[in-house]
Write a protein that holds these residues in place. Structure first.
Motif, PDB file in Angstrom:
ATOM      1  N   LEU A   1       0.827  -1.214   0.000  1.00 32.04           N
ATOM      2  CA  LEU A   1       0.000   0.000   0.000  1.00 32.04           C
ATOM      3  C   LEU A   1       0.858   1.260   0.000  1.00 32.04           C
ATOM      4  CD1 LEU A   1      -2.941  -1.030   2.363  1.00 32.04           C
ATOM      5  CD2 LEU A   1      -2.777  -1.179  -0.123  1.00 32.04           C
ATOM      6  N   LEU A   2       1.980   1.237   0.713  1.00 29.53           N
ATOM      7  CA  LEU A   2       2.916   2.367   0.648  1.00 29.53           C
ATOM      8  C   LEU A   2       3.488   2.509  -0.764  1.00 29.53           C
ATOM      9  CD1 LEU A   2       4.965   2.042   3.968  1.00 29.53           C
ATOM     10  CD2 LEU A   2       3.559   4.004   3.296  1.00 29.53           C
ATOM     11  N   GLY A   3       3.773   1.363  -1.391  1.00 36.18           N
ATOM     12  CA  GLY A   3       4.340   1.380  -2.737  1.00 36.18           C
ATOM     13  C   GLY A   3       3.373   1.915  -3.773  1.00 36.18           C
ATOM     14  N   ILE A   4       2.074   1.638  -3.599  1.00 35.91           N
ATOM     15  CA  ILE A   4       1.072   2.139  -4.548  1.00 35.91           C
ATOM     16  C   ILE A   4       0.953   3.657  -4.458  1.00 35.91           C
ATOM     17  CG2 ILE A   4      -1.410   2.192  -5.053  1.00 35.91           C
ATOM     18  CD1 ILE A   4      -1.515  -0.751  -4.274  1.00 35.91           C
ATOM     19  N   GLY A   5       0.869   4.167  -3.237  1.00 36.00           N
ATOM     20  CA  GLY A   5       0.608   5.588  -3.053  1.00 36.00           C
ATOM     21  C   GLY A   5       1.827   6.430  -2.801  1.00 36.00           C
TER      22      GLY A   5
ATOM     23  N   ALA B   1       5.428  -6.540  -7.366  1.00 35.74           N
ATOM     24  CA  ALA B   1       5.186  -7.986  -7.504  1.00 35.74           C
ATOM     25  C   ALA B   1       5.803  -8.819  -6.384  1.00 35.74           C
ATOM     26  CB  ALA B   1       5.663  -8.472  -8.869  1.00 35.74           C
ATOM     27  N   PRO B   2       7.110  -8.650  -6.045  1.00 38.12           N
ATOM     28  CA  PRO B   2       7.653  -9.476  -4.956  1.00 38.12           C
ATOM     29  C   PRO B   2       7.007  -9.184  -3.611  1.00 38.12           C
ATOM     30  CG  PRO B   2       9.274  -7.853  -5.724  1.00 38.12           C
ATOM     31  CD  PRO B   2       8.161  -7.860  -6.718  1.00 38.12           C
ATOM     32  N   LEU B   3       6.627  -7.915  -3.375  1.00 38.68           N
ATOM     33  CA  LEU B   3       5.923  -7.592  -2.125  1.00 38.68           C
ATOM     34  C   LEU B   3       4.570  -8.297  -2.077  1.00 38.68           C
ATOM     35  CD1 LEU B   3       6.652  -3.769  -1.735  1.00 38.68           C
ATOM     36  CD2 LEU B   3       7.397  -5.595  -0.193  1.00 38.68           C
ATOM     37  N   LEU B   4       3.913  -8.386  -3.225  1.00 40.40           N
ATOM     38  CA  LEU B   4       2.626  -9.072  -3.282  1.00 40.40           C
ATOM     39  C   LEU B   4       2.781 -10.572  -3.057  1.00 40.40           C
ATOM     40  CD1 LEU B   4       1.050  -7.121  -6.263  1.00 40.40           C
ATOM     41  CD2 LEU B   4       0.065  -7.312  -3.968  1.00 40.40           C
ATOM     42  N   ILE B   5       3.849 -11.165  -3.594  1.00 41.81           N
ATOM     43  CA  ILE B   5       4.087 -12.595  -3.365  1.00 41.81           C
ATOM     44  C   ILE B   5       4.305 -12.868  -1.880  1.00 41.81           C
ATOM     45  CG2 ILE B   5       5.704 -14.488  -3.767  1.00 41.81           C
ATOM     46  CD1 ILE B   5       6.160 -13.383  -6.579  1.00 41.81           C
TER      47      ILE B   5
ATOM     48  N   PRO C   1      -4.692   8.174   0.285  1.00 38.37           N
ATOM     49  CA  PRO C   1      -5.670   7.403   1.075  1.00 38.37           C
ATOM     50  C   PRO C   1      -5.225   5.970   1.354  1.00 38.37           C
ATOM     51  CG  PRO C   1      -6.779   8.673  -0.618  1.00 38.37           C
ATOM     52  CD  PRO C   1      -5.313   8.830  -0.880  1.00 38.37           C
ATOM     53  N   SER C   2      -4.517   5.354   0.391  1.00 40.08           N
ATOM     54  CA  SER C   2      -4.055   3.974   0.606  1.00 40.08           C
ATOM     55  C   SER C   2      -3.064   3.907   1.764  1.00 40.08           C
ATOM     56  CB  SER C   2      -3.409   3.428  -0.665  1.00 40.08           C
ATOM     57  OG  SER C   2      -2.376   4.291  -1.124  1.00 40.08           O
ATOM     58  N   THR C   3      -2.268   4.944   1.948  1.00 41.43           N
ATOM     59  CA  THR C   3      -1.321   4.984   3.063  1.00 41.43           C
ATOM     60  C   THR C   3      -2.063   5.129   4.381  1.00 41.43           C
ATOM     61  OG1 THR C   3       0.360   5.983   1.638  1.00 41.43           O
ATOM     62  CG2 THR C   3       0.692   6.176   4.012  1.00 41.43           C
ATOM     63  N   ALA C   4      -3.103   5.973   4.394  1.00 39.05           N
ATOM     64  CA  ALA C   4      -3.895   6.153   5.615  1.00 39.05           C
ATOM     65  C   ALA C   4      -4.589   4.864   6.032  1.00 39.05           C
ATOM     66  CB  ALA C   4      -4.929   7.267   5.406  1.00 39.05           C
ATOM     67  N   ALA C   5      -4.986   4.037   5.047  1.00 39.34           N
ATOM     68  CA  ALA C   5      -5.708   2.798   5.349  1.00 39.34           C
ATOM     69  C   ALA C   5      -4.820   1.738   5.984  1.00 39.34           C
ATOM     70  CB  ALA C   5      -6.349   2.246   4.083  1.00 39.34           C
TER      71      ALA C   5
END
Length: 473
Positions: free
Chosen positions: A356-360, A370-374, A437-441
């Protein structure tokens, strides 16, 4: 119902295909919606509350009617109730696809969840009717594999259908595609499923279901109303939760003492691993559902990714989850017990926060995500595959059915709660937090996983060595 119905292998296989189609229908529809949420928001001009109820409403109605659905099959016949469930699910799917307002969509999703709860228990009951105990081992393993693949395929299929925009239907196609699949399941079920019911139907606790449903609604409704601020009604609903749950407890305790069908068996909660397992189920399901909601929505609204790309990015998470369930949980749980759950929860907490930090905030590339998701999936799978065997490790086999029903209900209620909590933070408080918002979540998802880890750490160390406890009445 202990002896399988005498059918040819061909008839058994055709019946099995019918049940698998129904299971895929239900699981895909639970996960396919996430990638379509931004499109639904713009297409129907839906509020944050409506978007949360589009997902949470399905899980909530499914949870509340799951045990009642099983009892209906016992009383009226598994094939008949299965066909009712498939027909209702198909019609509700069409209603979702034709919805013109957010309110119509939410009501149709509630109907979908209710029909899914009627359909789903019959599949497992019919497996007992169709196959011997030894045959069921491989068939249920196939169910698990297909279910896992369906959960991964749901977001990808949703993204692909929206991207193709066939006939200009856009997001509506993710629901309308259920029409031909549902009609196939109906025809196949009519011809190939045996007509059988329990010789000792137990009935069900309608009042218990209604009061418990009111308690859960009073908890979820104010959380989804955060966008508009809390008034007297929202605060009053929250204050009613504890009294309603107390009424439920008194009601089911009285019915159990009177040897009448009850929503659940309170005596099962005297078994420590089961009691903690229910808590783990609720907290973990809430964290996982919240994470997947924010993940899918943030990729599109914060990063501008297409629905198809968003769906494809679910694949690393699903791959990690399958490895976690099939390899890590299966091999390490007998040896390390509760520490598999603790490590899985911590892994998902850290890696999920990184996603989520990486997205926002960090703006990581898809290759870096991808590796974080795995790794997140590995943590999720280690937890998901271990909760059920740990929770029922000390439950007597005579209570296995009741314990399984309570676990599934806890998971669905947890999922609805996670959507409401994480969604409120993302759609409301996250907008003014000064960070994406993704970071806040992350705060609410990490808190739910912390609760999961605390409950898991309190499990006994000799889970699988201790003799199963018979719930005392």
């Amino acid at each position: 119902m202990n002896e399988p119905v005498p059918l040819t292998k061909r008839q058994q296989n055709l019946a099995l295909v019918t049940l698998i189609v129904a299971v895929v229908l239900e699981i895909v529809d639970l996960t396919i919606v996430n990638t379509a949420l931004p499109a639904i928001t713009s297409g129907l001009n839906a509020s944050a509350e409506a978007i949360q109820w589009t997902i949470a409403g399905y899980a909530l109605s499914f949870a509340l009617l799951l045990m009642a659905g099983g009892r209906l099959g016992d009383s009226l016949g598994y094939r008949r109730v299965f066909l009712w469930g498939v027909a209702g699910f198909t019609l509700a799917s069409v209603a979702c696809g034709l919805a013109q307002t957010p309110e119509q969509l939410v009501l149709s999703r509630l109907a979908q969840g209710a029909c899914g709860a009627i359909m789903s228990p019959q599949a497992l009951a019919l497996m007992q009717v169709l196959f011997t105990p030894l045959e069921r081992v491989s068939k249920l393993a196939l169910f698990g594999l297909v279910g896992g693949l369906a959960a991964i395929a749901g977001p990808i299929l949703g993204g692909l259908l929206i991207q193709l925009d066939l006939f200009g239907l856009g997001w509506r196609l993710i629901f309308l595609i259920n029409l031909p699949i549902g009609l196939f399941a109906l025809a196949s079920g009519w011809f190939f499923l045996p007509d059988r019911k329990s010789s000792h139907p137990a009935g069900f606790d309608l009042l218990g279901v209604l009061v418990f449903g009111m308690a859960v609604f009073c908890l979820l409704w104010p959380l989804t109303r955060a966008e508009n601020g809390w008034g007297v009604a929202e605060i009053g609903a929250l204050l009613l939760v504890a009294p309603l749950l107390f009424v439920v407890w008194r009601h089911v305790s009285a019915r159990v003492r009177a040897r009448q069908p009850a929503l659940f068996d309170p005596s099962l909660l005297s078994i420590l691993p089961f009691r903690l397992g229910l808590g783990i189920s609720v907290a973990f399901a809430a964290a996982n559902a919240g994470f997947l909601l924010i993940f899918a929505f943030a990729l599109q609204s914060e990063r501008g990714e297409s629905p198809l790309t968003t769906g494809l990015l679910h694949m690393p998470y699903g791959l990690g989850a399958m490895i976690g369930i099939a390899v890590l949980g299966r091999n390490f749980l007998p040896r390390y017990g509760k520490w598999v759950l603790v490590l899985g929860g911590l892994t998902l907490m850290v890696a999920g926060a990184g996603v989520l930090l990486g997205i926002g905030w960090l703006g990581l590339s898809k290759a870096a995500l991808a590796p974080l998701l795995i790794v997140s999936g590995l943590g999720m799978g280690s937890l998901s595959g271990s909760i059920a065997p740990v929770s029922v490790a000390q439950v007597d086999r005579d209570h296995a059915g009741a314990a399984s029903g309570m676990m599934k209900t806890a998971q669905q209620v947890g999922g609805a709660l996670g959507i409401a909590l994480a969604g409120s933070v993302y759609f409301v408080w996250g907008q003014g937090a000064g960070v994406p918002p993704s970071t806040a979540a992350i705060a609410v998802i990490a808190s739910l996983l912390a609760i999961t880890v605390v409950f898991a750490a309190r499990l006994p160390g000799n889970l699988f060595a201790a003799k199963p406890a018979s719930a005392a009445h």
